[in-house]
Every structure is written in structure tokens, then in C-alpha cells.
Design a protein around this motif. Sequence first.
Motif, PDB file in Angstrom:
ATOM      1  N   GLN B  37       0.827  -1.205   0.000  1.00 24.48           N
ATOM      2  CA  GLN B  37       0.000   0.000   0.000  1.00 24.48           C
ATOM      3  C   GLN B  37       0.860   1.254   0.000  1.00 24.48           C
ATOM      4  O   GLN B  37       0.557   2.231  -0.666  1.00 24.48           O
ATOM      5  CB  GLN B  37      -0.899   0.004   1.237  1.00 24.48           C
ATOM      6  CG  GLN B  37      -2.107  -0.885   1.077  1.00 24.48           C
ATOM      7  CD  GLN B  37      -2.994  -0.791   2.292  1.00 24.48           C
ATOM      8  OE1 GLN B  37      -2.520  -0.875   3.420  1.00 24.48           O
ATOM      9  NE2 GLN B  37      -4.279  -0.601   2.069  1.00 24.48           N
ATOM     10  N   GLN B  40       2.945   1.371  -3.507  1.00 22.50           N
ATOM     11  CA  GLN B  40       2.114   1.322  -4.709  1.00 22.50           C
ATOM     12  C   GLN B  40       2.890   0.744  -5.879  1.00 22.50           C
ATOM     13  O   GLN B  40       3.823  -0.032  -5.689  1.00 22.50           O
ATOM     14  CB  GLN B  40       1.562   2.714  -5.014  1.00 22.50           C
ATOM     15  CG  GLN B  40       0.630   3.136  -3.884  1.00 22.50           C
ATOM     16  CD  GLN B  40       0.221   4.560  -3.984  1.00 22.50           C
ATOM     17  OE1 GLN B  40       0.806   5.347  -4.703  1.00 22.50           O
ATOM     18  NE2 GLN B  40      -0.805   4.910  -3.227  1.00 22.50           N
ATOM     19  N   HIS B  62       1.654   9.333   4.126  1.00 23.77           N
ATOM     20  CA  HIS B  62       0.483   8.673   3.540  1.00 23.77           C
ATOM     21  C   HIS B  62      -0.141   7.689   4.527  1.00 23.77           C
ATOM     22  O   HIS B  62      -0.599   6.622   4.137  1.00 23.77           O
ATOM     23  CB  HIS B  62       0.859   7.923   2.261  1.00 23.77           C
ATOM     24  CG  HIS B  62       1.678   8.724   1.316  1.00 23.77           C
ATOM     25  ND1 HIS B  62       1.193   9.860   0.710  1.00 23.77           N
ATOM     26  CD2 HIS B  62       2.953   8.571   0.887  1.00 23.77           C
ATOM     27  CE1 HIS B  62       2.145  10.353  -0.064  1.00 23.77           C
ATOM     28  NE2 HIS B  62       3.209   9.611   0.030  1.00 23.77           N
TER      29      HIS B  62
END
Lengths: 301, 318
Positions: B37, B40, B62
Motif C-alpha cells: 500500500q 504502490q 500517507h
Amino acid sequence: MATEILETMGIKTVEKRYAPSWRRQWGNALGWLAIMAAFLILAGAFFSIIGEVVVKAFPVLRPALFAKITNGIGGGLKNAIEGSLVLSLGSLLVAAPIGMAAGIYLSEHGAGRWGSALRFLSDVLVGVPSIVLGYFGYIAMVIYLGWQFSVAAGVITLAVMLLPYIARSTELAMANIPNAVREAGYGLGAGEGHLVFKVLLPGAAPAIMTGIFYAVALSMGETAPLLYTAGWSNYMWNGHMTQEPIGYLTYVIWSFINEPFAESHMLAFAAAFLITFGVLMLILLGRWMLVRSQRKLGAYR
Amino acid sequence: MKFPIFRSSLVAMASLLPLSLLALITFLTIYSWPAIQYNQFHFLWTNDWDLGNLYGDPVMEHGFQVMPHARYGIWFLIVGTVASSFIAMVLALPLAIGAAVLLAEGMRKSRAAPLSLFVDLLASIPSVVYGLWGYAVLVPLLGQHVYPAMAHALSFVPFFGGAPGSGYGLLTASLVLTIMIVPLISATLRESINMTDPALKEAGRSLGLSRLEVFWHVVLPKLRTVVIGVSILALGRALGETMAVLMVSGNALNYLPNNIYTPISSMAAFIASQLDSALQDPTNMAVQALSEIALVLLLIAVAVNVIARLILWMARVR
């Protein structure tokens, strides 16, 4: 005959031998030359590897090697030899029953869709890189189950690697036994378990043993799956299955050759010598057993 | 009907084999999920592996806790892995075909048996011993004598000129891999040549072709699928090779090879060499990113193997 008849009739024949053109003769010669060269390159590599290992290991092959433990830069290889044996035999104990069961299933019931699927997945498992298996062992056993670097983690990781090889060799060995033998067993009223254990496995034993010898050789030579599961230890194994790391020969080769000391390098070559010859001996022994038993039994031929 | 104890225990034991493959994929995916995640998709094609400032305090980025300036990108590993394996496959194919022809067609069966045993033994030498051989024999020989001469003589060929390096690098890794995968290709090919319908060979011989011409014009075209399948299989093996590559590749970090002598690193070798430093990361993101590399390598290897097996399946080689 034909020429003689023609000659008695007064017709002259010219004996014409077939000769390939120069171009084809040269092509052939060059082709065989290239083929010989390919083989010689392989042979050269083989003898270079074996020769290097023997020559460099020879000066250190003293009794002390087997009597002392490693001490970081030198010493002996007692702990590593013990560790290698523990890990390969341990992984064999785990993998042999499962792999043989899978092989028996494949040969006896493997004709359908499930059999094909299992065969395919076991082929894919052969192709899984060994370092990926090692990392899986690290995540699943060392971290998640909290076993730390340990014998159990190393053994199970190696066992997963051996499964498809043992399954394959068992399947081939069992499939070589003709169906008449099975029919004879069932005809005498044997159940399936009885038939497999009393008739089929003894008949296939030499071939299965050859496969198992090969599997042990394979597990002895592996490094990557063990780096993060078995760890490394300078001491003898204390009998604990978890929480305690263990040493093994292939680790010595990899790590000691990077040390700047001549003594470490010699130890690395000694370890390489022991591993290489252990592996080659196991494989040759397996082959020899197979050939001998086939000669003795006629092996249902 | 009696409950089939033997049969069901057999199935239960046998199912552990596919289950272990499933567990492998599941565990790696779950464990590397945070890294997947966070990184990416540009994980795959950025060229930037940096654990960040390991002495700083973790920062939130993030929604994930990472070390300051930590970035994970493995394009250089993918290039190194694919390039070294591909070169190895290209070099191994002619060698393997040559050895297979010599053993299957070039000599009597009684003489071929011991020699083919010796090619098989080459396959069983442990990979770390190959690595040791590469380190102790190939690297000094190639680095000091062969590569400088090659770089000088072939300077006009792209990728062959330039700095010859120290001997650790792409071509050395490929050469070691070549010797490792030749026995794999050669063994299957030898079997297939021996299995080829003798009538075909005899027909070729009776038309006046030599043994070699029969092989080249009759047998080899018939074995085309086998050759392709087994080469891809060998490629898969080379992609996942760890110890031998680790010991001779030069373990480059974050740069792409600009000629065939440049140090590289492969995914497998990188995983093996980097766990110690990844463990220094208190946020655990580095270890998870390594796990993501393992997952990528696993998926590539599985894909390559599935393709190879399907091709071989079509050619009816087991």
C-alpha cells in the motif's frame, strides 16, 4: 549382381560412389567440432570446480577439522557438520511421509483432474526460488510463531522444498510396477493399505530410496532457505528445536570466504569440499543402488 | 460402506503439498501488505532503494510510519535479475544442445552413460559451491585478463566496450548461471532426442543425410516446443538463484548496468544480503518491503514456471 550381369552382356558400368559435397562435409566437421567444444567447456567447468575445491581444501583436511568448533574466523567444523546432518535428516523426516503419500496418491489415483492439478502444483513448487521459501519461513515461523532462528524453522522450510522431489520420485517408482501385481494383491483379498505397504512400496523401494538420497543431497547443499530460518551458531546444537540457532556447512562457505583471513578461507574451502563430496557420493550411491536392485530383482521386467 | 481410512489419510497428507504453496503466497501477501500500500506500483519501476535516516525519528507519510527519506524502488533489481538470467539462457542453450547431441547421437550408448552421469552431477553441485568457484576462479581470471582484453577488442559493439570493471558483474553472474542451468536443459533434451521415433532418423539417414544433418533438419525441428519449454524452465531457475549470484555479481545498489561488466544485483541476492540492514529499521517497513520483493520474485517465478510447464505439457514431456 546387377553389375556382373551387365558386364557379361558387354555393357560397361562405372562404379560411382556417393560423395557429399565439400560444403556439406565442412558443415559436418564444423558442427561436430562445435559440439565437442560445448562438451569440453562443460567438462572443463566441472573439473575446474572439483579441482579448485580439492586443491584448496587439501591442506586443512586434518583431524582437528572434525574435532573443533568454529570460532568466528577459524577453528574446526564440528558444529557445522553436525548442524548440516541435523537439518537434512530432520527435513527428510518431515518431508518423506508427506511426499511419499503425495506420490502414492498420484500414481494410484492421479489419473483424474485432481491428480493433474496436484502434479502441476508440485511442478510449480519446484520452481519457487529457495530464497523466497526462506523468507516465508522467516515470516511464518521465526517472527509469527516466535520460534526465533531455530532448527524447527530450518527443517520445515527445507522440507517444503523437498516435498515435490520426493513426491515425483515416489510416483515414478510406483508407476513402474505393472498393474498385474496390483490385481494379484486385490485378488488375494488385500485392502488398499495392505497392498501399498506390503506389495507396492517394497517393490518400489530402491527407486524411492534413490529419490530420497537425491533429496538429502539437495537439502545438504542449500543455503538460501536456511539463512533466515536456521540462523548460525558457533556452538554445538543443544537439542532445542526452537529458540536456538544452529550452524551448517554451506553458511561457512558463504560467510568465511568474505573474511580477510587466510584461515577463514581455508575453512570455507574445507566446508565446500565436505559438502560437494557428500552430495556427489549420495547421488552416486543412489544410482548404484538403483542399478544393482534392478539387476537383482529383474524389477518386474 | 466402510470409511476408507487409508485413502482419506493419503489425500490429507498429499494435500499438504498444494497447501504449502498456498500458505507461501498468502503469508507473503499479508505480511507485505502495508509495504504494497505504501509503495504502490512505482515500487516496480523507480530506481531508488533507500532505508532513510535510521537515526532519525519515524515520520508519518500517507498514513504509514516510515523512517525519514525512506524510499523503496527496485527497478535496478528487476533489470539485473532479468538481464543476468536472460544472458545465461542464451549462452546455455547452444552448450546444452551440443552436449545433448554428443551424448545422444555422437557415441555408443555404453560410452554415453558414464558421460551423461557426469553432466547430471554438474547439476547437483550446490549453488554456494558454484558461487565459491566464481569468486575464487572466475572473478580473478575474467577481471584481470579476459574482460580488459574483451573491452578493448570489442569496444565498437554496444554494451561490450567501456570500463571492464573488477570482474564482479553482470557477465560473470551470467556465466556462473550458464554452467548451472546447462545440465537442466541438456538432460531433458537428451531424453527427448532418445525418445524421438527412430523411423524418422532412419528415413533421414537413408536419404543420405549425415547424423548431424538428421539432427539439425529432422530431430531439432520436431523438438522445437521441448527446447522452448525447457529453456523457459531454466530461465525460471536462473531468476531465483541466490547464492551464486550473491557471490559474483558485485551487489550493486540503485544503478543500472551500462555495459556487460557492470556490477548488478538480483532480487534473490538482494533479499539474502539486505535483511540484516532492514532489521535496523524500527518501523519494520524495510523488512516488509523486502517481503514485497520476495512476493514479486515469487510471482515472476510462478508465472515463468507455469508457462514453461504448459508448453512442455503440450509437447507431452513430463
